[in-house]
Write an enzyme that holds these catalytic residues in place. Sequence first.
Site, PDB file in Angstrom:
ATOM      1  CG  ASP A  19      -1.714   1.240   1.405  1.00  0.00           C
ATOM      2  OD1 ASP A  19      -1.930   1.943   0.394  1.00  0.00           O
ATOM      3  OD2 ASP A  19      -2.132   1.536   2.547  1.00  0.00           O
ATOM      4  CG  ASN A  21      -2.977   5.414  -1.122  1.00  0.00           C
ATOM      5  OD1 ASN A  21      -3.014   4.311  -0.577  1.00  0.00           O
ATOM      6  ND2 ASN A  21      -3.902   5.835  -1.952  1.00  0.00           N
ATOM      7  CG  ASP A  23      -5.980   3.187   0.464  1.00  0.00           C
ATOM      8  OD1 ASP A  23      -5.037   2.352   0.564  1.00  0.00           O
ATOM      9  OD2 ASP A  23      -6.629   3.336  -0.580  1.00  0.00           O
ATOM     10  CG  ASP A  27      -1.462   1.530  -3.751  1.00  0.00           C
ATOM     11  OD1 ASP A  27      -0.262   1.462  -4.083  1.00  0.00           O
ATOM     12  OD2 ASP A  27      -1.846   2.022  -2.658  1.00  0.00           O
ATOM     13  CG  ASP A  96      -7.010 -12.938 -13.351  1.00  0.00           C
ATOM     14  OD1 ASP A  96      -7.796 -13.651 -13.994  1.00  0.00           O
ATOM     15  OD2 ASP A  96      -6.492 -13.272 -12.272  1.00  0.00           O
ATOM     16  CG  ASP A 197     -11.475 -16.291 -13.011  1.00  0.00           C
ATOM     17  OD1 ASP A 197     -10.679 -16.622 -12.122  1.00  0.00           O
ATOM     18  OD2 ASP A 197     -12.700 -16.189 -12.833  1.00  0.00           O
ATOM     19  CD  GLU A 253      -9.109 -20.686 -11.838  1.00  0.00           C
ATOM     20  OE1 GLU A 253      -8.950 -20.774 -10.618  1.00  0.00           O
ATOM     21  OE2 GLU A 253     -10.025 -20.014 -12.342  1.00  0.00           O
ATOM     22  CG  HIS A 330      -6.167 -15.566  -5.792  1.00  0.00           C
ATOM     23  ND1 HIS A 330      -5.651 -16.252  -6.871  1.00  0.00           N
ATOM     24  CD2 HIS A 330      -7.454 -15.303  -6.107  1.00  0.00           C
ATOM     25  CE1 HIS A 330      -6.590 -16.381  -7.791  1.00  0.00           C
ATOM     26  NE2 HIS A 330      -7.699 -15.813  -7.354  1.00  0.00           N
ATOM     27  CG  ASP A 331      -8.804 -18.999  -5.911  1.00  0.00           C
ATOM     28  OD1 ASP A 331      -9.243 -17.941  -5.417  1.00  0.00           O
ATOM     29  OD2 ASP A 331      -8.867 -19.275  -7.116  1.00  0.00           O
TER      30      ASP A 331
HETATM   31  O1  TEU Z   1     -11.418 -19.494  -9.252  1.00  0.00           O
HETATM   32  C1  TEU Z   1     -12.171 -20.547  -9.787  1.00  0.00           C
HETATM   33  C2  TEU Z   1     -12.477 -21.586  -8.864  1.00  0.00           C
HETATM   34  O2  TEU Z   1     -12.881 -22.652  -9.278  1.00  0.00           O
HETATM   35  C3  TEU Z   1     -12.382 -21.235  -7.425  1.00  0.00           C
HETATM   36  O3  TEU Z   1     -13.559 -20.607  -7.156  1.00  0.00           O
HETATM   37  C4  TEU Z   1     -12.219 -22.368  -6.548  1.00  0.00           C
HETATM   38  O4  TEU Z   1     -13.155 -23.348  -6.844  1.00  0.00           O
HETATM   39  C5  TEU Z   1     -12.446 -21.906  -5.153  1.00  0.00           C
HETATM   40  O5  TEU Z   1     -11.465 -20.983  -4.803  1.00  0.00           O
HETATM   41  C6  TEU Z   1     -12.412 -23.052  -4.232  1.00  0.00           C
HETATM   42  O6  TEU Z   1     -12.557 -22.590  -2.961  1.00  0.00           O
HETATM   43  C7  TEU Z   1     -11.382 -18.312  -9.935  1.00  0.00           C
HETATM   44  C8  TEU Z   1     -10.588 -17.274  -9.160  1.00  0.00           C
HETATM   45  O7  TEU Z   1      -9.260 -17.699  -9.049  1.00  0.00           O
HETATM   46  C9  TEU Z   1     -11.252 -17.052  -7.839  1.00  0.00           C
HETATM   47  O8  TEU Z   1     -10.527 -16.170  -7.033  1.00  0.00           O
HETATM   48  C10 TEU Z   1     -12.632 -16.494  -8.121  1.00  0.00           C
HETATM   49  O9  TEU Z   1     -13.331 -16.377  -6.917  1.00  0.00           O
HETATM   50  C11 TEU Z   1     -13.421 -17.366  -9.083  1.00  0.00           C
HETATM   51  O10 TEU Z   1     -12.672 -17.792 -10.198  1.00  0.00           O
HETATM   52  C12 TEU Z   1     -14.584 -16.605  -9.648  1.00  0.00           C
HETATM   53  O11 TEU Z   1     -14.133 -15.623 -10.533  1.00  0.00           O
HETATM   54 CA    CA Z   2      -3.547   2.108  -1.235  1.00  0.00          CA
END
Ligand code: TEU
Ligand code: CA
Length: 558
Positions: A19, A21, A23, A27, A96, A197, A253, A330-331
């Site tokens: 971050d 700034n 907040d 960013d 993405d 995605d 993905e 991130h998932d």
């Molecule tokens: O993820 C696709 C997906 O299948 C995930 O939702 C996964 O099943 C889930 O994380 C299981 O807990 C993509 C993105 O990477 C995710 O961040 C999004 O939430 C999702 O698509 C919808 O766009």
């Molecule tokens: Ca920021």
Amino acid sequence: MTNWKEKVIYQIWPRSFNDSNGDGIGDLVGIIEKLDYLKRLGIDLIWLSPVYLSSNKDYGYDIDDYYHINPEFGTMEDFDKLLEEAKLRGIGIIMDLVANHTSDQHEWFKKALDDPSSPYRDYYFFRKGKEGSPPNNWMSFFGGSSWTYDAKSKEYYLTQFTPNQCDLNWENVNMRQGIYDIMRFWLDKGIAGFRMDVINAISKDEELRDKDPDKKGLQFPAELTLNRPKTHTYLQEMNREVLSKYDCITIGEGALAGQEDVVRYTHPDSKELQMMFHFDLHMLGCGSLGRYDFRKLYRWRILDFKKVLISWQTEMQKQGGWIGSYLSNHDQRRQVSLFGDDKKFRRESAKALCLLNFTLRGTPFIYQGEEIGMVDCPLRQHEWRDYEAINAYEVLQQMMHVPAFIARSIIKKANRDNARTPMQWNAMKNAGFTTGKPWIKVNPNYMQLNAEDDEKHPESILTFYRDTIAFRKKHPVLTWGSFTSLCDAHKKAVVYIREDNKEKLFVLINMSNNHTKINFKNTNIKAPRLIYSTHKEERPFEEIMKLAPFEGRVYELN
Ligand code: TEU
Ligand code: CA
């Protein structure tokens, strides 16, 4: 044309990266500030999770406008600056592309909702209900029905993730052209390509039939919404009309995509995508409905992990497919917590997993914080931010009759927020992520676990990532060579050979927190030379090889 397969890619989830700034939200300027850090790490490309204007119910994956930057992240000028500064350092930016759905605030959807006779109505799936219920029994990825009700027109629309992520109808040719325009806009700016995605979900069963109509309740419609034949038709069209006109990278993905599917998506003859992520390693230990399916949650063993890993490696090689190789994003939970040991052997297991990911066949991805061995941050209920977690808490109680305290403990463990807490830069307030109030809790372990400390130490995880990236680049066999698995039945170690006509590398990694032995008597593996390892002590080859917990070594075979 660039050979994208040999690149190393770093994923940034912008909200939690840096971050600039105060907040409390990461960013674009914050990313620019860290480009030198990334350059020192040795990566080639950044995959930026969505930075477009978003309703933020699914933190960027519910897009309101693909031509504008989310003001929380900055401006289009900031984006152009990021692109330029990255380029100066030899780093490309991957965007993405979320093309399975838009948010309900996107202008297409707003027009579709406002006026049932608008041409935009067909950009989505609007259907009448069946006897007061949704049009079919499809369960959403995030639990609950896949349909959202519009009281005005008394119709439902398809929302396979959050109720504000409206599935796009790829049958509609104008809609497809609209997506291609978005792609051209960003490619013309000079981005390196796209991570796409849930791209394997863009085609649905034509009649939107019930899944297992004889069963009661909602059903997850995998075969009816994923990897449908027409997905390939659309991807080929996208490739013909857009991708083939640019020198760009494409990573799909593949949510729950199988090996045959991934081969079709990525085989050069298909002219679709270059590489694909699969979910099989992360599905280990999950029930069929995913991470929160408590009915079948089980403990997996290293042998299960090996089986999945080896089968993907061998099948992709045999059939000419290509994967993006990753252990976290991130998932998913932090990889050290999920596949390693986030307590006693945090450092060792972080290095072992790094060595594994960078010596496999496939293009390696790193998720922010992985390179310093960040671990899951268990959050209390009021600290949860992810829609999926918050929703699953209700679904578990209401639909599956799980008591609240058990629902809480299931969520706590698997919550995607575990891996979305801010990047830990230094030992200053809020781990140096922000001078303000962070949008999500910072893992309190940042005093002992941060990038600044790791940069100073030659034995750190960060140093090991740098060295391992350099090592992979020095040995093209790791990218292009064949993969042969050995010791398939060994319960603790993964063992394999990567070979081309110049080199033959022999990799051994102990995936467990115990010492282990591997017997190479009566094999033709003799006196190889150690060229790389997680542990720094001298490790001569022995016929009965002893590996310390999470020790990994690479030898050169004659
Ligand atoms: O993820 C696709 C997906 O299948 C995930 O939702 C996964 O099943 C889930 O994380 C299981 O807990 C993509 C993105 O990477 C995710 O961040 C999004 O939430 C999702 O698509 C919808 O766009
Ligand atoms: Ca920021």
